[in-house]
Scaffold this motif. Structure first.
Motif, PDB file in Angstrom:
ATOM      1  N   LEU A 129       0.836  -1.205   0.000  1.00 52.90           N
ATOM      2  CA  LEU A 129       0.000   0.000   0.000  1.00 52.90           C
ATOM      3  C   LEU A 129       0.869   1.253   0.000  1.00 52.90           C
ATOM      4  CD1 LEU A 129      -2.862   1.216   0.212  1.00 52.90           C
ATOM      5  CD2 LEU A 129      -2.566   1.140   2.686  1.00 52.90           C
ATOM      6  N   HIS A 130       1.896   1.267   0.833  1.00 51.29           N
ATOM      7  CA  HIS A 130       2.805   2.413   0.907  1.00 51.29           C
ATOM      8  C   HIS A 130       3.482   2.659  -0.445  1.00 51.29           C
ATOM      9  CE1 HIS A 130       5.918   5.119   2.337  1.00 51.29           C
ATOM     10  NE2 HIS A 130       6.837   4.303   1.837  1.00 51.29           N
ATOM     11  N   LEU A 131       3.959   1.597  -1.067  1.00 53.90           N
ATOM     12  CA  LEU A 131       4.620   1.756  -2.358  1.00 53.90           C
ATOM     13  C   LEU A 131       3.660   2.245  -3.433  1.00 53.90           C
ATOM     14  CD1 LEU A 131       6.911  -1.405  -2.316  1.00 53.90           C
ATOM     15  CD2 LEU A 131       7.608   0.987  -2.026  1.00 53.90           C
ATOM     16  N   GLN A 132       2.440   1.729  -3.424  1.00 56.74           N
ATOM     17  CA  GLN A 132       1.458   2.169  -4.420  1.00 56.74           C
ATOM     18  C   GLN A 132       1.065   3.625  -4.219  1.00 56.74           C
ATOM     19  OE1 GLN A 132      -1.687  -0.677  -3.920  1.00 56.74           O
ATOM     20  NE2 GLN A 132      -0.910  -2.002  -5.541  1.00 56.74           N
ATOM     21  N   GLN A 133       0.951   4.046  -2.971  1.00 52.90           N
ATOM     22  CA  GLN A 133       0.495   5.407  -2.693  1.00 52.90           C
ATOM     23  C   GLN A 133       1.593   6.452  -2.860  1.00 52.90           C
ATOM     24  OE1 GLN A 133      -1.013   4.888   1.286  1.00 52.90           O
ATOM     25  NE2 GLN A 133      -3.121   4.733   0.537  1.00 52.90           N
ATOM     26  N   LEU A 134       2.816   6.102  -2.487  1.00 55.44           N
ATOM     27  CA  LEU A 134       3.846   7.131  -2.382  1.00 55.44           C
ATOM     28  C   LEU A 134       5.097   6.907  -3.233  1.00 55.44           C
ATOM     29  CD1 LEU A 134       3.562   7.568   1.458  1.00 55.44           C
ATOM     30  CD2 LEU A 134       2.635   9.069  -0.300  1.00 55.44           C
ATOM     31  N   TRP A 192       4.962   4.675  -6.500  1.00 52.63           N
ATOM     32  CA  TRP A 192       4.636   4.309  -7.881  1.00 52.63           C
ATOM     33  C   TRP A 192       3.371   4.990  -8.297  1.00 52.63           C
ATOM     34  CZ3 TRP A 192       5.286  -1.253  -5.983  1.00 52.63           C
ATOM     35  CH2 TRP A 192       6.625  -1.579  -5.916  1.00 52.63           C
ATOM     36  N   PRO A 193       3.300   6.077  -8.930  1.00 54.65           N
ATOM     37  CA  PRO A 193       4.437   6.868  -9.404  1.00 54.65           C
ATOM     38  C   PRO A 193       5.008   7.736  -8.283  1.00 54.65           C
ATOM     39  CG  PRO A 193       2.414   7.934 -10.060  1.00 54.65           C
ATOM     40  CD  PRO A 193       2.030   6.653  -9.362  1.00 54.65           C
ATOM     41  N   ARG A 194       6.247   8.064  -8.406  1.00 55.36           N
ATOM     42  CA  ARG A 194       6.937   8.887  -7.410  1.00 55.36           C
ATOM     43  C   ARG A 194       6.439  10.330  -7.523  1.00 55.36           C
ATOM     44  NH1 ARG A 194      10.975   8.117  -4.072  1.00 55.36           N
ATOM     45  NH2 ARG A 194      12.333   9.833  -3.522  1.00 55.36           N
ATOM     46  N   PRO A 195       6.172  10.985  -6.376  1.00 48.72           N
ATOM     47  CA  PRO A 195       5.741  12.388  -6.434  1.00 48.72           C
ATOM     48  C   PRO A 195       6.828  13.276  -7.046  1.00 48.72           C
ATOM     49  CG  PRO A 195       5.387  11.458  -4.240  1.00 48.72           C
ATOM     50  CD  PRO A 195       6.176  10.460  -5.014  1.00 48.72           C
TER      51      PRO A 195
END
Length: 96
Positions: A3-8, A10-13
């Motif tokens: 969840l963390h990787l998907q939200q923050l 991928w894609p990177r802000p």
């Protein structure tokens, strides 16, 4: 973690937008609950792991056991609690 990787990640802000994206994510109640649960899980993992690591290495003795347990509790509280406070502070907009 997924969840963390998907939200923050991928894609990177965009550069300079990380804090804004993180605040927006943490203002969603389900995300805040998940990040709070993750903070608690990290704290519990450290609480267990400190004593277990010393025991597995043969370093836990009756003489140093209380100190190792106290240190493990302190480490778990500081790191787990710190992550929790950061999540809550960002969700409430207080750390901006």
């Amino acid at each position: 973690l997924t969840l963390h990787l998907q939200q923050l990640r991928w894609p990177r802000p965009a550069d300079g937008m990380e804090l804004e994206v993180l605040q927006r994510v943490l203002q969603q109640p389900i995300s805040l609950v998940m990040y709070a649960a993750g903070s608690l899980a990290i704290g519990l993992h450290l609480l267990h792991g400190t004593e277990a690591a010393h025991r597995n290495l043969g370093l836990l003795t009756p003489a140093n056991g209380p100190s190792i347990r106290w240190g493990g509790r302190l480490l778990a509280s500081v790191i787990g609690g710190g992550f929790l406070l950061i999540c809550l502070g960002l969700a409430l907009g207080g750390l901006a």
